[in-house]
Enzyme design. Structure first.
Site, PDB file in Angstrom:
ATOM      1  CB  SER A  94      -1.856   5.905   1.380  1.00  0.00           C
ATOM      2  OG  SER A  94      -2.662   4.746   1.504  1.00  0.00           O
ATOM      3  CB  SER A 108      -0.918   0.018   1.224  1.00  0.00           C
ATOM      4  OG  SER A 108      -1.500   1.302   1.392  1.00  0.00           O
TER       5      SER A 108
END
Length: 349
Positions: free
Chosen positions: A95, A93
């Site tokens: 973020s 991921s």
């Protein structure tokens, strides 16, 4: 102080564009597994009570993410982390990686060097992650993360969605499998008032498309049902170069407030395959809330019999607070069954 028969979990809460990412830095003495990938697998199969605890009321809510900091097994990584979201356990991921790097440096968990640029190596289940951090010696101002390599898995699939009609989508791997959809073709401007409709669209696509998809990664095997949808608008020229509106849906029911790194990387992979963008090109993804993330294509190579795209994403996370959760194992809402071993360090032993 909490009673001794209760247990405590230490968190650094951060956010990127309004999406809360909880970084677990204490209170979980031992996650079984001899690698970050193996620890992810154990949490998914035997330790999922922790994810449910942190992302469900009363301790959290499903739109949050959590990252459990674990020992690394891959040099030169300085820390490992397992990502937990509403859908389960993605391998990467963008973020969350930006949030983890920010949390570990600003808290002193990892040493922060002199003001300027600092390279931090982390290990996600997808592998070694390079994070280039700009900071002033106290606060992190931006993080550039090299994403998991993305590649187009399948083009031009269709699904008939109740209320939306026939939807055409491409399938892309960018740390998880995405269904990528042309937003304008289905009447979306990707504005903030559309969030409920976007949630309905993403939910319907995941439910309808999943039975017909075999999402098997060459290294990771069967990754489960479709859980990610990205919708993007057209590329336009903005004040700072190319930009595009972008929305990521995470099953079940979460419309992200920030333009996600995996969603941005999936779009860049498609644009590179189409010849629209090449190595060195940059695009700023803009979410319906106005949150931004800059993506850049930094490489193209052959991978798994396909042309693959390596991208970086750049953004800024903010520390919200340092939290100590008190887990009362007598509380039915704490789902005590399955979490006792994790909190007491006896899991897998």
């Amino acid at each position: 102080m909490p009673p001794e028969d209760r247990h405590r979990i230490q968190l650094i809460d951060t956010h990127y564009g309004g999406d809360v990412s909880r970084v677990v830095v204490g209170g979980i003495p031992h996650v079984p597994g001899d690698s970050v990938l193996a620890k992810r697998a154990w949490l998914e199969s035997d330790g999922d009570a922790l994810r449910r605890l942190l992302l469900s009321p009363p301790y959290g809510e499903p739109a949050m993410c959590a990252n459990v900091v674990v020992d690394t097994d891959l040099a030169p990584a300085e820390a490992g982390y397992v990502i937990m979201e509403a859908m389960g356990y993605p391998f990467f991921s963008g973020s969350n990686s930006i949030c983890v790097a920010t949390a570990l440096l600003e808290s002193g968990y990892l040493p922060m060097g002199p003001p300027g640029r600092q390279v931090v190596h982390l290990q996600a289940p997808a592998g070694l992650i390079r994070a280039e951090v700009e900071h002033d010696g106290r606060h992190v101002h931006s993080v550039t993360v090299t994403c998991d390599t993305a590649w187009v898995f399948e083009r031009g699939r269709t699904a008939d969605l109740p209320g939306f009609g026939q939807v055409t989508y491409d399938v892309v791997w960018s740390g998880c499998f995405y269904a990528v959809v042309d937003a304008a073709a289905h009447g979306f401007a990707l504005s903030e008032p559309e969030r409920p409709a976007l949630a309905d669209f993403g939910l319907s696509l995941c439910l309808v498309a999943s039975p017909d998809l075999q999402l098997v990664h060459p290294d990771h095997g069967d990754t489960g049902p479709l859980s990610f949808v990205n919708l993007a608008g057209p590329l336009t020229e903005g004040d700072h170069g190319l930009q595009m509106p972008s929305v990521t849906y995470v099953h079940p029911g979460v419309v992200c407030r920030c333009p996600t790194g995996t969603g941005t990387a999936a779009q860049l992979a498609l644009l590179a395959d189409d010849g629209v963008l090449g190595v060195g090109d940059r695009v700023t993804s803009i979410s319906p809330t106005g949150s931004t993330m800059e993506g850049q294509i930094v490489g193209r190579s052959a991978l798994h019999g396909r042309q693959a795209t390596t991208s970086t994403v750049t953004g800024r996370a903010f520390t919200l607070g340092v939290t100590e959760l008190v887990v009362n194992l007598d509380d039915d809402l704490a789902e005590a069954e399955g979490i006792w071993e994790l909190l007491t360090g006896t899991a897998g032993r």
